[in-house]
Design a protein around this motif. Structure first.
Motif, mmCIF file in Angstrom:
data_model
loop_
_atom_site.group_PDB
_atom_site.id
_atom_site.type_symbol
_atom_site.label_atom_id
_atom_site.label_comp_id
_atom_site.label_asym_id
_atom_site.label_seq_id
_atom_site.Cartn_x
_atom_site.Cartn_y
_atom_site.Cartn_z
ATOM 1 N N ILE A 126 -65.934 -77.122 39.859
ATOM 2 C CA ILE A 126 -67.094 -77.848 39.089
ATOM 3 C C ILE A 126 -68.249 -76.732 38.785
ATOM 4 C CG2 ILE A 126 -68.924 -79.464 39.287
ATOM 5 C CD1 ILE A 126 -66.291 -80.699 38.589
ATOM 6 N N ASP A 127 -68.507 -76.622 37.532
ATOM 7 C CA ASP A 127 -69.524 -75.714 37.013
ATOM 8 C C ASP A 127 -68.928 -74.390 36.692
ATOM 9 O OD1 ASP A 127 -71.367 -77.558 36.402
ATOM 10 O OD2 ASP A 127 -72.367 -77.465 38.622
ATOM 11 N N LYS A 128 -67.599 -74.010 37.044
ATOM 12 C CA LYS A 128 -66.917 -73.113 36.697
ATOM 13 C C LYS A 128 -66.022 -72.961 35.613
ATOM 14 C CE LYS A 128 -67.256 -71.689 41.600
ATOM 15 N NZ LYS A 128 -66.822 -71.299 43.009
ATOM 16 N N ASP A 129 -65.560 -71.656 35.165
ATOM 17 C CA ASP A 129 -64.628 -71.535 33.877
ATOM 18 C C ASP A 129 -63.072 -71.975 34.312
ATOM 19 O OD1 ASP A 129 -66.594 -71.161 32.373
ATOM 20 O OD2 ASP A 129 -66.655 -68.831 32.560
ATOM 21 N N ILE A 130 -62.444 -72.691 33.653
ATOM 22 C CA ILE A 130 -60.965 -73.057 33.779
ATOM 23 C C ILE A 130 -60.329 -73.006 32.498
ATOM 24 C CG2 ILE A 130 -61.340 -74.311 35.968
ATOM 25 C CD1 ILE A 130 -60.804 -76.888 34.173
ATOM 26 N N GLY A 131 -59.187 -72.959 32.528
ATOM 27 C CA GLY A 131 -58.527 -72.984 31.117
ATOM 28 C C GLY A 131 -57.152 -73.994 31.436
ATOM 29 N N LEU A 132 -57.116 -75.010 30.272
ATOM 30 C CA LEU A 132 -56.228 -75.952 30.257
ATOM 31 C C LEU A 132 -55.071 -75.623 28.974
ATOM 32 C CD1 LEU A 132 -58.589 -79.000 30.245
ATOM 33 C CD2 LEU A 132 -57.499 -77.744 32.057
ATOM 34 N N ILE A 133 -53.771 -75.614 29.304
ATOM 35 C CA ILE A 133 -52.757 -75.500 28.297
ATOM 36 C C ILE A 133 -52.049 -77.140 28.090
ATOM 37 C CG2 ILE A 133 -50.371 -74.633 27.831
ATOM 38 C CD1 ILE A 133 -52.801 -72.698 28.492
#
Length: 446
Positions: free
Chosen positions: A89-96
């Motif tokens: 939460i409140d951090k960068d992630i990537g979705l494919i």
């Protein structure tokens, strides 16, 4: 010349598992662990997921008594998709996504239905399920574990490798025995085999473990947190072993069966190992009428003694027993199933396999009188027709209507015996294609 003395074997790394038939086991494990002098934090990984943390016992074996645990924590916050998302939460992630598109942004919130990301041009809600093919994280956040772990604060007198023994109780491990009996064509002997079934759902695999099985009901006070939940789905892998290899010994008020070789008990596995395999046990076929409708029960009986057959004469754990009989075509046909309780040596084993087709019973009350105050007389007739082409012996169990009253058998057509305070028995020979009638009178006083 001085006598040589046998030195005790040096303790080495090992795993021991004592399984109780009450859905738990005691795990004993010896590991070599590097310890610093003084106080240090130590992680003991790969413990059972169903560990009862307050049963953990730590012992320093080599150097003996050198290290002690002064604080313990059981950490079981294992990695899962939602726990990772919660840490991000409140951090960068990537979705494919399913179509291969990449969506990058700061995770604001999530639930089972969708992910909410802050992206460059605003807020984007991305449906979960089949729409999201992959989630990319930069690293595994701190505080999450891949395996259940005991974390200790240990005080060691000297630095170096220490051999320690750790024992604890783990729920979700059980064992039972299933018996299979095959009677010969004339029903005078049977072959008996017993297989131990070990069901491991503790969340851990025990490699090359020294396996012991405890037979008997030990008293365990269960706390609410000790009660098992259905945490694991059943993944059944049956591993069959070739030869009976258990050694039985008495232990306290129970009996212990120890496997003579190491065994690997995998997590989510049902393992079977042969306990006994005894051929041609002489048995007696008995018939018993209990006054239940017209059913005459068929019972196979033998004594659990060495004199009966080599291989018997050991305590047999409780378990179901399935009985087959060889027919004229040399095929084994199923004829009934029963269960035996924990049976000590030199005790009789009685297997009730069903009811006889050609034997019937009929129980009729023929009179009832009250000749005086607090006196009651009852007359009974029991008829036993035999449609077989051979004579049989039938045991008749008569349960008296005691209810706090005294009783006395005033008359009886056949000899009877008192079984207990409210049961009498008759044993009668019934001729082939004939019948026998038993009559008796009982007087109740109170």
């Amino acid at each position: 010349m001085s006598a040589q003395t046998t030195q005790p074997a040096e303790p080495t790394e090992s795993v021991g598992l004592t399984v109780y038939n009450q859905d738990f086991a005691i795990v004993r494990e010896r590991r070599t662990m590097p310890l610093a002098a003084g106080r240090s934090e130590v992680r003991f990984k790969d413990v059972a997921a169903t560990i009862v943390a307050d049963t953990v016992h730590f012992l320093s074996l080599r150097p003996a008594g050198d290290a002690t645990v002064i604080e313990q924590n059981y950490e079981f916050d294992l990695v899962s998709a939602n726990k990772l998302l919660d840490k991000y939460i409140d951090k960068d992630i990537g979705l494919i996504t399913r179509d291969g598109s990449l969506i990058e942004g700061k995770l604001m919130s999530f639930d089972d239905g969708q992910l909410v990301l802050a992206v460059k041009d605003g807020i984007q809600m991305v449906p979960r399920g089949k729409n999201v093919r992959d989630i990319r994280f930069s690293a595994l956040p701190g505080g999450l574990l891949t395996r259940p772990t005991l974390v200790w604060l240990v005080n060691a007198k000297q630095a170096g490798d220490h051999l320690v023994e750790v024992s604890y109780r783990a729920n979700g491990v059980n064992w039972r025995v299933d018996y299979r009996a095959v009677a010969d064509a004339d029903g005078k002997t049977l072959d008996l085999s017993g297989w131990v079934t070990i069901d491991n759902r503790s969340g851990r695999t025990y490699e090359d473990a020294r396996l012991k099985l405890m037979a008997g009901e030990v008293h365990v006070v269960k706390k609410q947190e000790d009660r098992l939940r259905d945490r694991y789905a059943l993944g059944r892998e049956v591993a069959l072993q070739a030869a009976p290899a258990f050694e039985e010994k008495a232990f306290a008020e129970y009996h212990l069966y120890e496997l003579s070789r190491p065994a690997t008990i995998k997590d989510q596995q049902v393992k079977q190992i042969e306990l006994i395999n005894i051929e041609q046990i002489p048995v007696t076929r008995k018939y018993q009428y209990r006054g239940e409708a017209d059913n005459v029960h068929v019972i196979l009986e033998f004594k659990n003694a060495k004199e009966t057959r080599e291989g018997l004469g050991i305590p047999l754990p409780k378990g179901p027993i399935r009985v087959y009989q060889m027919d004229a075509d040399k095929q084994n046909e199923f004829i009934g199933m029963d269960a035996i309780e924990h049976t000590p040596k030199n005790e009789d084993i009685k297997i009730r396999i069903g009811t006889a087709f050609d034997l019937k019973g009929e129980r009729v009350q023929t009179s009832e009188k009250r000749p005086a105050e607090r006196v009651e007389d009852k007359d009974w007739r029991i008829r036993l027709p035999n449609h077989k082409d051979q004579p049989v012996k039938v045991e008749v169990l008569e349960r008296l209507e005691v209810g706090g009253r005294n009783w006395e058998i005033r008359e009886a057509s056949h000899e009877w015996k008192k079984k207990d305070f409210q049961t009498i028995t008759f044993e009668v020979n019934v001729p082939a294609n004939g019948e026998v009638a038993i009559t008796y009178s009982v007087e109740y006083t109170w």
